[in-house]
Design a protein around this motif. Sequence first.
Motif, PDB file in Angstrom:
ATOM      1  N   ASP A 160     -27.520   6.867  49.075  1.00  0.00           N
ATOM      2  CA  ASP A 160     -26.608   6.740  50.211  1.00  0.00           C
ATOM      3  C   ASP A 160     -25.376   7.624  50.105  1.00  0.00           C
ATOM      4  O   ASP A 160     -24.463   7.502  50.922  1.00  0.00           O
ATOM      5  CB  ASP A 160     -26.167   5.271  50.347  1.00  0.00           C
ATOM      6  N   ASP A 161     -25.314   8.497  49.087  1.00  0.00           N
ATOM      7  CA  ASP A 161     -24.170   9.396  48.908  1.00  0.00           C
ATOM      8  C   ASP A 161     -22.866   8.607  48.807  1.00  0.00           C
ATOM      9  O   ASP A 161     -21.856   8.936  49.436  1.00  0.00           O
ATOM     10  CB  ASP A 161     -24.097  10.401  50.057  1.00  0.00           C
ATOM     11  N   VAL A 162     -22.903   7.536  48.017  1.00  0.00           N
ATOM     12  CA  VAL A 162     -21.756   6.644  47.857  1.00  0.00           C
ATOM     13  C   VAL A 162     -20.959   7.045  46.627  1.00  0.00           C
ATOM     14  O   VAL A 162     -21.534   7.346  45.575  1.00  0.00           O
ATOM     15  CB  VAL A 162     -22.227   5.173  47.723  1.00  0.00           C
ATOM     16  N   ALA A 163     -19.653   7.062  46.741  1.00  0.00           N
ATOM     17  CA  ALA A 163     -18.800   7.312  45.583  1.00  0.00           C
ATOM     18  C   ALA A 163     -18.750   6.063  44.714  1.00  0.00           C
ATOM     19  O   ALA A 163     -18.836   4.938  45.214  1.00  0.00           O
ATOM     20  CB  ALA A 163     -17.396   7.699  46.040  1.00  0.00           C
ATOM     21  N   LEU A 164     -18.609   6.258  43.406  1.00  0.00           N
ATOM     22  CA  LEU A 164     -18.637   5.142  42.461  1.00  0.00           C
ATOM     23  C   LEU A 164     -17.503   5.285  41.457  1.00  0.00           C
ATOM     24  O   LEU A 164     -17.302   6.364  40.886  1.00  0.00           O
ATOM     25  CB  LEU A 164     -19.980   5.106  41.721  1.00  0.00           C
ATOM     26  N   ILE A 165     -16.754   4.207  41.279  1.00  0.00           N
ATOM     27  CA  ILE A 165     -15.795   4.112  40.182  1.00  0.00           C
ATOM     28  C   ILE A 165     -16.327   3.054  39.227  1.00  0.00           C
ATOM     29  O   ILE A 165     -16.416   1.881  39.585  1.00  0.00           O
ATOM     30  CB  ILE A 165     -14.390   3.732  40.671  1.00  0.00           C
ATOM     31  N   LEU A 166     -16.706   3.477  38.038  1.00  0.00           N
ATOM     32  CA  LEU A 166     -17.283   2.584  37.041  1.00  0.00           C
ATOM     33  C   LEU A 166     -16.257   2.348  35.940  1.00  0.00           C
ATOM     34  O   LEU A 166     -15.861   3.279  35.234  1.00  0.00           O
ATOM     35  CB  LEU A 166     -18.563   3.181  36.462  1.00  0.00           C
ATOM     36  N   ILE A 167     -15.815   1.101  35.796  1.00  0.00           N
ATOM     37  CA  ILE A 167     -14.827   0.733  34.788  1.00  0.00           C
ATOM     38  C   ILE A 167     -15.556   0.139  33.593  1.00  0.00           C
ATOM     39  O   ILE A 167     -16.395  -0.750  33.746  1.00  0.00           O
ATOM     40  CB  ILE A 167     -13.824  -0.273  35.366  1.00  0.00           C
ATOM     41  N   SER A 168     -15.236   0.622  32.410  1.00  0.00           N
ATOM     42  CA  SER A 168     -15.924   0.136  31.218  1.00  0.00           C
ATOM     43  C   SER A 168     -15.074   0.433  29.989  1.00  0.00           C
ATOM     44  O   SER A 168     -14.207   1.313  30.002  1.00  0.00           O
ATOM     45  CB  SER A 168     -17.298   0.799  31.081  1.00  0.00           C
ATOM     46  N   HIS A 169     -15.315  -0.330  28.944  1.00  0.00           N
ATOM     47  CA  HIS A 169     -14.700  -0.034  27.652  1.00  0.00           C
ATOM     48  C   HIS A 169     -15.626   0.816  26.795  1.00  0.00           C
ATOM     49  O   HIS A 169     -15.245   1.258  25.711  1.00  0.00           O
ATOM     50  CB  HIS A 169     -14.389  -1.335  26.910  1.00  0.00           C
ATOM     51  N   ASP A 170     -16.855   1.031  27.284  1.00  0.00           N
ATOM     52  CA  ASP A 170     -17.870   1.772  26.530  1.00  0.00           C
ATOM     53  C   ASP A 170     -17.911   3.210  27.034  1.00  0.00           C
ATOM     54  O   ASP A 170     -18.471   3.508  28.095  1.00  0.00           O
ATOM     55  CB  ASP A 170     -19.233   1.100  26.709  1.00  0.00           C
ATOM     56  N   VAL A 171     -17.306   4.123  26.287  1.00  0.00           N
ATOM     57  CA  VAL A 171     -17.230   5.512  26.727  1.00  0.00           C
ATOM     58  C   VAL A 171     -18.609   6.161  26.758  1.00  0.00           C
ATOM     59  O   VAL A 171     -18.869   7.064  27.568  1.00  0.00           O
ATOM     60  CB  VAL A 171     -16.259   6.298  25.803  1.00  0.00           C
ATOM     61  N   ALA A 172     -19.523   5.709  25.925  1.00  0.00           N
ATOM     62  CA  ALA A 172     -20.861   6.293  25.903  1.00  0.00           C
ATOM     63  C   ALA A 172     -21.613   5.974  27.193  1.00  0.00           C
ATOM     64  O   ALA A 172     -22.276   6.840  27.773  1.00  0.00           O
ATOM     65  CB  ALA A 172     -21.632   5.785  24.692  1.00  0.00           C
ATOM     66  N   VAL A 173     -21.534   4.733  27.668  1.00  0.00           N
ATOM     67  CA  VAL A 173     -22.207   4.343  28.908  1.00  0.00           C
ATOM     68  C   VAL A 173     -21.655   5.126  30.082  1.00  0.00           C
ATOM     69  O   VAL A 173     -22.394   5.650  30.923  1.00  0.00           O
ATOM     70  CB  VAL A 173     -22.048   2.823  29.141  1.00  0.00           C
ATOM     71  N   VAL A 174     -20.343   5.228  30.159  1.00  0.00           N
ATOM     72  CA  VAL A 174     -19.716   5.958  31.257  1.00  0.00           C
ATOM     73  C   VAL A 174     -20.120   7.430  31.215  1.00  0.00           C
ATOM     74  O   VAL A 174     -20.358   8.055  32.256  1.00  0.00           O
ATOM     75  CB  VAL A 174     -18.185   5.801  31.187  1.00  0.00           C
ATOM     76  N   GLY A 175     -20.204   7.986  30.021  1.00  0.00           N
ATOM     77  CA  GLY A 175     -20.591   9.382  29.904  1.00  0.00           C
ATOM     78  C   GLY A 175     -21.989   9.660  30.409  1.00  0.00           C
ATOM     79  O   GLY A 175     -22.277  10.765  30.881  1.00  0.00           O
ATOM     80  N   GLU A 176     -22.883   8.687  30.315  1.00  0.00           N
ATOM     81  CA  GLU A 176     -24.257   8.872  30.776  1.00  0.00           C
ATOM     82  C   GLU A 176     -24.395   8.700  32.282  1.00  0.00           C
ATOM     83  O   GLU A 176     -25.243   9.335  32.911  1.00  0.00           O
ATOM     84  CB  GLU A 176     -25.177   7.883  30.067  1.00  0.00           C
TER      85      GLU A 176
END
Length: 641
Positions: A505-521
């Motif tokens: 759907d071409d939706v923007a996403l802000i993903l908040i996490s304490h896990d930098v590895a997950v966010v990096g993927e």
Amino acid sequence: MLERWARTLRTPLGLTAAGLVAVVLALAVFGPLVWGDAAEAVNTENILADPSSRHWAGTDNLGRDILARVVVASRLSLLLALLAVTITVAAGLVLGTAPFLLGRRSGRLVSAAVNIAVAFPGLLLALFFAVVFGVGATGAVLAIGLAGAPAFARLIQTLVAGITAREYVAAARTVGIGRFRILIRHVLPNIAEPLVVNATIGAGTALLSFAGLSFLGIGVQAPSYDWGRLLFDGIAAIYGNALAALVPGAAVLVAGLAFNLFGESIAKGLGLSTELGVRNLALPRRKPVDGPEFPEPGTTTPDVVLEVRDLEVTLPGAHGHVRPVRGVSFTVRRGEAVGLVGESGSGKSLTALAITKLVAEYGRVDASRLELLGNDLLAPETAVRRRVLGTSMAMVFQDPSTAFNPTRRIGRQLAEVATEHHGMKRSEAMNRAVDRLEAVRIPGAERRARQYPHEFSGGMRQRAMIGMGVMGSPALIVADEPTTALDVTVQGQVLDLLSTIRRTDDVALILISHDVAVVGEVCDRVMVMYAGRIVEDLPAAGLRGLARHPYTRALIEAVPDMNTDLDKPLATIHGRPVTPADNPVGCAFAARCPLADDLCHAEDPPLAARPDLSDGHRVACWHADEPLPSERNSGELVKAP
């Protein structure tokens, strides 16, 4: 629900209390029918007779049977007490929910008035109102009802405050539902049980209070009579016939005890307890600071979904105002996934709450620019802005178990978005809810839509939460640690689902996490927060090699991978994060940083791009080019292309 009530009645206390209440109510209903004639029969030849087999409690000064009159008086005594409790509950609901409905300023005035009223003894308030409303049953009902309202209002204020802090209420606010409808749909159903318990106990208290006013002569007046009036009449003859006073007194005691015990037993069975402001942060808007280039106010780049500039959140603290979010600036474009990482207390979730307008009322959100699809989120709240928030932005909360209203079915909670903002009928909205549950891969969606949140597993609740977010056509999804407390397999499913929705759907996403590895993927960009500031904003690709800020590199080192040497201790970050109330002068990370020098302790580095970094890479560090001690011999620090 029925099982819990049945469990309550099976306890010795519950069984005894229920039996007493049943006897009292039966006497109130059938007593006047059976003993009404005997209670009114005047016999001047048998005045003030002693107790006998014919008149068990003797007779009064007109020869009327005292016991019969006590039984008949049970109807009026209970009726007046229940009317008083009704007034108490109604007035308590109005006063107790007023702070939530009226907002901070007007609500504080109501709370202050309630607090003052609670400080006075209930009997004193009842006597005051009895004088105001006049002698008689009507005045006594109003007096007792209003005298009990402040304590009931205080209880409701406490319960409402607890419920309105839940995520499902925040979700309802996000989709633009008004305060009154939130109160009716989400708050009151969740506080109904303790209100019933305390209203039941209040009935016993009102019964005793009413008997007291009638005994003092300002309650029920002749020729009508209740237990208090009969007690007053019996006191005059107590030396000749003690039962004339003891019988109505015992009736008051037993009935009051019955209602109080019944309320206590319900509370124990349901696991409840029957024990029963902040300064306005009027701060000026912050002036823009030097930083990255942003469009001028009034202009909007077509692909920009969210634009944040100089965002600050101010909260009251024990020793003055604190700013847990300080000068945060970034943009999110359509279809882009941006990760927000950092330790607990770094300001990640509070930044998300500020963007979604969910910061508590005692806090203040300030920014030189905060826009969603060109709409100013700092402008006064209107129906249009609520609609924008409800349809263009979706919030996925950290704990799905508290994000749903436990008293409403999943399908109805999802359908609420469609009925509020898309004008759908209930049946159409329900069909849309089923479709969204299918879209987030919940099997048997039609059946599941009729179930309650507790019937879903943790992963299914999280997927249903995402389904609620895509009930409309959101341009931005804010996911606040959506994989917390989920097992690794379910974590992967949730992240894959968010990625699929973003691509489809071409939706923007802000993903908040304490896990930098997950966010990096998952993300395209990673923003690292520390002490309320963004200290580095960099591309997610090649995160380990491109990171320049010592805090970012320390976070990456703390995540073990397949190459981690198991014979050595795992990497950790020295020291503790600073608290918002104790932000030091200079760089907030200096006390934990192995590269810190006098400049770091004296001056806070700006977040800025550097010539040797890739486009869009910003870092706030005086020593971004220097390797950490652990990297000097490993060669891990590489130059960006």
